[in-house]
Enzyme design. Structure first.
Site, PDB file in Angstrom:
ATOM      1  N   GLY A  15      11.167   7.018  -1.166  1.00 18.43           N
ATOM      2  CA  GLY A  15      10.871   5.650  -0.762  1.00 18.43           C
ATOM      3  C   GLY A  15      10.275   5.474   0.621  1.00 18.43           C
ATOM      4  O   GLY A  15      10.462   4.431   1.234  1.00 18.43           O
ATOM      5  N   SER A  16       9.505   6.452   1.115  1.00 14.83           N
ATOM      6  CA  SER A  16       8.908   6.263   2.443  1.00 14.83           C
ATOM      7  C   SER A  16       7.884   5.130   2.415  1.00 14.83           C
ATOM      8  O   SER A  16       7.792   4.345   3.363  1.00 14.83           O
ATOM      9  CB  SER A  16       8.295   7.556   2.973  1.00 14.83           C
ATOM     10  OG  SER A  16       7.147   7.922   2.237  1.00 14.83           O
ATOM     11  N   ASN A  17       7.111   5.005   1.338  1.00 17.28           N
ATOM     12  CA  ASN A  17       6.177   3.878   1.236  1.00 17.28           C
ATOM     13  C   ASN A  17       6.938   2.560   1.091  1.00 17.28           C
ATOM     14  O   ASN A  17       6.546   1.544   1.663  1.00 17.28           O
ATOM     15  CB  ASN A  17       5.201   4.063   0.068  1.00 17.28           C
ATOM     16  CG  ASN A  17       3.980   4.863   0.469  1.00 17.28           C
ATOM     17  OD1 ASN A  17       3.335   4.578   1.455  1.00 17.28           O
ATOM     18  ND2 ASN A  17       3.680   5.883  -0.309  1.00 17.28           N
ATOM     19  N   LYS A  68       9.069   3.054 -25.039  1.00 20.19           N
ATOM     20  CA  LYS A  68       8.547   2.672 -23.726  1.00 20.19           C
ATOM     21  C   LYS A  68       8.413   1.152 -23.640  1.00 20.19           C
ATOM     22  O   LYS A  68       8.675   0.552 -22.604  1.00 20.19           O
ATOM     23  CB  LYS A  68       7.191   3.345 -23.495  1.00 20.19           C
ATOM     24  CG  LYS A  68       6.590   3.028 -22.150  1.00 20.19           C
ATOM     25  CD  LYS A  68       5.305   3.813 -21.938  1.00 20.19           C
ATOM     26  CE  LYS A  68       4.823   3.616 -20.518  1.00 20.19           C
ATOM     27  NZ  LYS A  68       3.855   4.607 -20.119  1.00 20.19           N
ATOM     28  N   ARG A  94       5.549   6.866 -13.397  1.00 23.50           N
ATOM     29  CA  ARG A  94       5.394   6.562 -14.822  1.00 23.50           C
ATOM     30  C   ARG A  94       4.118   5.747 -15.013  1.00 23.50           C
ATOM     31  O   ARG A  94       3.758   4.932 -14.169  1.00 23.50           O
ATOM     32  CB  ARG A  94       6.575   5.760 -15.340  1.00 23.50           C
ATOM     33  CG  ARG A  94       7.940   6.407 -15.083  1.00 23.50           C
ATOM     34  CD  ARG A  94       9.054   5.653 -15.757  1.00 23.50           C
ATOM     35  NE  ARG A  94       8.940   5.732 -17.204  1.00 23.50           N
ATOM     36  CZ  ARG A  94       9.258   6.805 -17.938  1.00 23.50           C
ATOM     37  NH1 ARG A  94       9.698   7.888 -17.351  1.00 23.50           N
ATOM     38  NH2 ARG A  94       9.137   6.788 -19.237  1.00 23.50           N
ATOM     39  N   LEU A  95       3.475   5.966 -16.156  1.00 25.02           N
ATOM     40  CA  LEU A  95       2.324   5.130 -16.505  1.00 25.02           C
ATOM     41  C   LEU A  95       2.829   3.762 -16.955  1.00 25.02           C
ATOM     42  O   LEU A  95       3.842   3.662 -17.634  1.00 25.02           O
ATOM     43  CB  LEU A  95       1.511   5.768 -17.632  1.00 25.02           C
ATOM     44  CG  LEU A  95       0.631   6.953 -17.247  1.00 25.02           C
ATOM     45  CD1 LEU A  95      -0.034   7.533 -18.494  1.00 25.02           C
ATOM     46  CD2 LEU A  95      -0.418   6.554 -16.237  1.00 25.02           C
ATOM     47  N   ILE A  96       2.111   2.730 -16.583  1.00 27.65           N
ATOM     48  CA  ILE A  96       2.451   1.356 -16.960  1.00 27.65           C
ATOM     49  C   ILE A  96       1.771   1.046 -18.297  1.00 27.65           C
ATOM     50  O   ILE A  96       0.587   1.342 -18.476  1.00 27.65           O
ATOM     51  CB  ILE A  96       1.953   0.372 -15.869  1.00 27.65           C
ATOM     52  CG1 ILE A  96       2.584   0.692 -14.511  1.00 27.65           C
ATOM     53  CG2 ILE A  96       2.189  -1.068 -16.273  1.00 27.65           C
ATOM     54  CD1 ILE A  96       4.063   0.474 -14.424  1.00 27.65           C
ATOM     55  N   ASN A 110      -1.390   0.208  -7.053  1.00 29.67           N
ATOM     56  CA  ASN A 110      -0.824   1.545  -6.884  1.00 29.67           C
ATOM     57  C   ASN A 110      -1.465   2.208  -5.668  1.00 29.67           C
ATOM     58  O   ASN A 110      -2.586   1.876  -5.288  1.00 29.67           O
ATOM     59  CB  ASN A 110      -1.094   2.396  -8.134  1.00 29.67           C
ATOM     60  CG  ASN A 110      -0.416   3.757  -8.060  1.00 29.67           C
ATOM     61  OD1 ASN A 110       0.739   3.864  -7.639  1.00 29.67           O
ATOM     62  ND2 ASN A 110      -1.109   4.797  -8.472  1.00 29.67           N
ATOM     63  N   HIS A 112      -2.310   6.178  -4.273  1.00 29.03           N
ATOM     64  CA  HIS A 112      -2.405   7.547  -4.783  1.00 29.03           C
ATOM     65  C   HIS A 112      -2.879   8.472  -3.662  1.00 29.03           C
ATOM     66  O   HIS A 112      -3.806   8.122  -2.930  1.00 29.03           O
ATOM     67  CB  HIS A 112      -3.384   7.591  -5.964  1.00 29.03           C
ATOM     68  CG  HIS A 112      -3.458   8.938  -6.598  1.00 29.03           C
ATOM     69  ND1 HIS A 112      -2.456   9.422  -7.415  1.00 29.03           N
ATOM     70  CD2 HIS A 112      -4.388   9.915  -6.510  1.00 29.03           C
ATOM     71  CE1 HIS A 112      -2.787  10.649  -7.822  1.00 29.03           C
ATOM     72  NE2 HIS A 112      -3.950  10.960  -7.283  1.00 29.03           N
TER      73      HIS A 112
END
Length: 190
Positions: A15-17, A68, A94-96, A110, A112
C-alpha cells in the site's frame, strides 16, 4: 467550494501508493476523499494503513465466490452503499470485469510501473530489467477489459538503475507517488 470526489482505492499489497494518495487527499492536494479501501487480500499490509488513517476496509477473498462476477457484484454493492464516484487501482493485482467497468465507465484509473504499452501485466520492472532496456517508467491509464490496455492519461520515464531490479523499483515508486497524485489532482479539478 466544490465538494471532494468520493473515491475507493483498490490494493493488494503493502500500500505505498495508497499511503501517498491518502496523504495527498488529507492535505488537500487531490480534491478527493478516500471513503473505502477495497482489497482481495484481507491480510495485506495496506489494510493496516487504511485502519490507521480511519478509512473503512472492504476485504473480499475471490475464492469465497462462485464466479468473478459474483465477487465483483459484492464489491459493487459496498461501493454503491459508500456512494463511491471513482475507482483508483493502486497495486490491485486483478483484472476488472464488465461488472465494475459498466458501473464506472471511464471512472476507473490504474497506475502501472512501465511505459505502456511496453511490459504490461505482472512484474513489469523485472520484465524491463531482463529485457535490458535503459529506460522504463510509470503510466497512469483508464482501465478497460484488457490487461494494462486502457487509454493513457500520463506517463513519466524512469532510468533503469545499474540493471538492478530493487533500485529501479525504488525509483519507480517515488515517481508513481508523484505522478498519480498530479494526474488525479488534474482529473478531479476539472
Amino acid at each position: 467550494m466544490a465538494k471532494n470526489v468520493r473515491i475507493a482505492v483498490f490494493a493488494s499489497g503493502s500500500g505505498s501508493n495508497f499511503a501517498a494518495l491518502e496523504k495527498a487527499c488529507y492535505v488537500g492536494t487531490i480534491p478527493a476523499d478516500i471513503v473505502l479501501l477495497v482489497t482481495d487480500k484481507p491480510d495485506a499490509f495496506v489494510t493496516e494503513r487504511a485502519k490507521q488513517a480511519g478509512i473503512p476496509v472492504a476485504a473480499f477473498r475471490p475464492r469465497d465466490f462462485e464466479t468473478k462476477q459474483a465477487y465483483e457484484q459484492a464489491i459493487l454493492a459496498v461501493l454503491q452503499e459508500a456512494q463511491v464516484e471513482w475507482l483508483i487501482l493502486a497495486g490491485y493485482m486483478r483484472l476488472i470485469s464488465h461488472v465494475l467497468l459498466d458501473a464506472y465507465p471511464e471512472r476507473i484509473i490504474n497506475i502501472h510501473p512501465s511505459l505502456l504499452p511496453s511490459f504490461p501485466g505482472k512484474d513489469a520492472i523485472g520484465q524491463a530489467v531482463k529485457a535490458g532496456v535503459k529506460v522504463t517508467g510509470v503510466t497512469v491509464h483508464l482501465v478497460d477489459e484488457g490487461m494494462d490496455t486502457g487509454p493513457i492519461l500520463a506517463q513519466q520515464a524512469v532510468n533503469v538503475i545499474d540493471n538492478d531490479e530493487q533500485q529501479t523499483a525504488k525509483a519507480i515508486h517515488e515517481v508513481e507517488h508523484e505522478l498519480y497524485t498530479a494526474t488525479l489532482k488534474k482529473l478531479f479539478e476539472k
